[in-house]
Design a protein around this motif. Sequence first.
Motif, PDB file in Angstrom:
ATOM      1  N   LEU A 241     -14.547  46.094 104.980  1.00 28.15           N
ATOM      2  CA  LEU A 241     -12.904  45.464 104.995  1.00 28.15           C
ATOM      3  C   LEU A 241     -12.781  44.336 105.629  1.00 28.15           C
ATOM      4  CD1 LEU A 241     -11.160  46.353 107.483  1.00 28.15           C
ATOM      5  CD2 LEU A 241     -11.238  48.690 106.587  1.00 28.15           C
ATOM      6  N   THR A 242     -11.647  43.647 105.497  1.00 24.39           N
ATOM      7  CA  THR A 242     -10.969  42.649 106.299  1.00 24.39           C
ATOM      8  C   THR A 242      -9.713  42.851 106.686  1.00 24.39           C
ATOM      9  OG1 THR A 242     -10.320  41.311 104.347  1.00 24.39           O
ATOM     10  CG2 THR A 242     -12.725  40.756 105.070  1.00 24.39           C
ATOM     11  N   CYS A 243      -9.376  42.323 107.804  1.00 22.17           N
ATOM     12  CA  CYS A 243      -7.818  42.624 108.413  1.00 22.17           C
ATOM     13  C   CYS A 243      -7.482  41.280 109.340  1.00 22.17           C
ATOM     14  CB  CYS A 243      -7.773  43.899 109.289  1.00 22.17           C
ATOM     15  SG  CYS A 243      -8.836  43.613 110.825  1.00 22.17           S
ATOM     16  N   LEU A 244      -6.330  41.310 109.548  1.00 21.80           N
ATOM     17  CA  LEU A 244      -5.744  40.292 110.173  1.00 21.80           C
ATOM     18  C   LEU A 244      -6.376  40.634 111.931  1.00 21.80           C
ATOM     19  CD1 LEU A 244      -2.173  40.181 108.867  1.00 21.80           C
ATOM     20  CD2 LEU A 244      -3.994  38.531 108.440  1.00 21.80           C
ATOM     21  N   PRO A 245      -6.190  39.581 112.575  1.00 18.31           N
ATOM     22  CA  PRO A 245      -6.746  39.705 113.837  1.00 18.31           C
ATOM     23  C   PRO A 245      -5.994  40.767 114.851  1.00 18.31           C
ATOM     24  CG  PRO A 245      -6.790  37.457 113.440  1.00 18.31           C
ATOM     25  CD  PRO A 245      -6.112  38.091 112.092  1.00 18.31           C
ATOM     26  N   SER A 246      -4.613  40.847 114.304  1.00 18.07           N
ATOM     27  CA  SER A 246      -3.628  41.700 115.036  1.00 18.07           C
ATOM     28  C   SER A 246      -4.068  43.254 114.900  1.00 18.07           C
ATOM     29  CB  SER A 246      -2.182  41.270 114.872  1.00 18.07           C
ATOM     30  OG  SER A 246      -1.932  41.635 113.554  1.00 18.07           O
TER      31      SER A 246
ATOM     32  N   VAL B   8      -7.253  44.339 114.318  1.00 22.01           N
ATOM     33  CA  VAL B   8      -8.678  44.716 114.591  1.00 22.01           C
ATOM     34  C   VAL B   8      -8.764  46.230 115.323  1.00 22.01           C
ATOM     35  CG1 VAL B   8     -10.644  44.020 115.846  1.00 22.01           C
ATOM     36  CG2 VAL B   8      -9.417  42.470 114.125  1.00 22.01           C
ATOM     37  N   GLN B   9      -7.969  46.162 116.424  1.00 18.78           N
ATOM     38  CA  GLN B   9      -7.996  47.675 117.443  1.00 18.78           C
ATOM     39  C   GLN B   9      -7.532  48.679 116.606  1.00 18.78           C
ATOM     40  OE1 GLN B   9      -8.952  47.455 120.508  1.00 18.78           O
ATOM     41  NE2 GLN B   9      -9.508  45.305 120.230  1.00 18.78           N
ATOM     42  N   PHE B  10      -6.498  48.737 115.641  1.00 23.40           N
ATOM     43  CA  PHE B  10      -6.258  49.666 114.749  1.00 23.40           C
ATOM     44  C   PHE B  10      -7.430  50.170 114.120  1.00 23.40           C
ATOM     45  CE2 PHE B  10      -5.163  51.038 110.503  1.00 23.40           C
ATOM     46  CZ  PHE B  10      -4.477  52.208 110.654  1.00 23.40           C
ATOM     47  N   TYR B  11      -8.234  49.213 113.479  1.00 22.21           N
ATOM     48  CA  TYR B  11      -9.565  49.626 112.418  1.00 22.21           C
ATOM     49  C   TYR B  11     -10.633  50.335 113.583  1.00 22.21           C
ATOM     50  CZ  TYR B  11      -7.201  48.209 108.337  1.00 22.21           C
ATOM     51  OH  TYR B  11      -6.527  48.141 107.300  1.00 22.21           O
ATOM     52  N   MET B  12     -10.754  49.810 115.017  1.00 21.53           N
ATOM     53  CA  MET B  12     -11.776  50.093 115.525  1.00 21.53           C
ATOM     54  C   MET B  12     -11.504  51.438 116.028  1.00 21.53           C
ATOM     55  SD  MET B  12     -12.578  46.553 117.759  1.00 21.53           S
ATOM     56  CE  MET B  12     -13.834  47.221 118.825  1.00 21.53           C
TER      57      MET B  12
END
Length: 218
Positions: free
Chosen positions: A173-178, A180-184
């Motif tokens: 997937l791709t996401c906004l830089p803000s 990233v921590q949520f998906y990690m």
Amino acid sequence: MVQLSFHTTPVYSIASLMLDPLPLPPDCILRSATPADKPLIQSLLEQFRREVLPSISDSERALRGLAIATGILFGGYLVISLKPGQILLPLVGLAGAVGIGVVAVQILTWNEGWANFWVIEQNDRLVACAKLRCYSRYSVLNDLFVVPELRDRGLGSYLIANLGRKATKPLYLTCLPSLVQFYMRLGFTPISINHLSPLLQFDLGIPNQLTVVPLVMK
């Protein structure tokens, strides 16, 4: 003898999250999308785009207006300078080609707005959606969106946990830089765009108008 006891905070892996996802609120259900959901999903995605896409600047708006005005003037010039017979045949051919193209696009993309989508419904209202496309060697997760007023109730995490269980790994997937921590926290790892094939970049919508970070769950 003094007996020591240790209290540790449990650590949840993404595997355990998928096997036992956080429960949905009692008034919500997760289900696959149906053709009737298409306009509702489009409405959610329009909200999503309004939130994340940059607004059009005044200069860009002016350039678009100039391009439209130039096209109108050029069309007017052709109408004035050419004879009626010279205009009619090209216009008929153009109209026919456009009509065939529109019909072909409708046939090929009739299910594009709802197929592969999963939705969370609350009291007959769609409040979250995500699109999961599974291929033989990998899967792609797109268009994850939760309405703003319900973003503190775990709906996004619940969607990711359930769709991650259904996905062919690796899942991209791709996401906004803000975000990233949520998906990690859910088991994804950032990956360089250079490690993605051109086809996978296309599936992920790279490049686009946004600065996005690709992530993978293996």
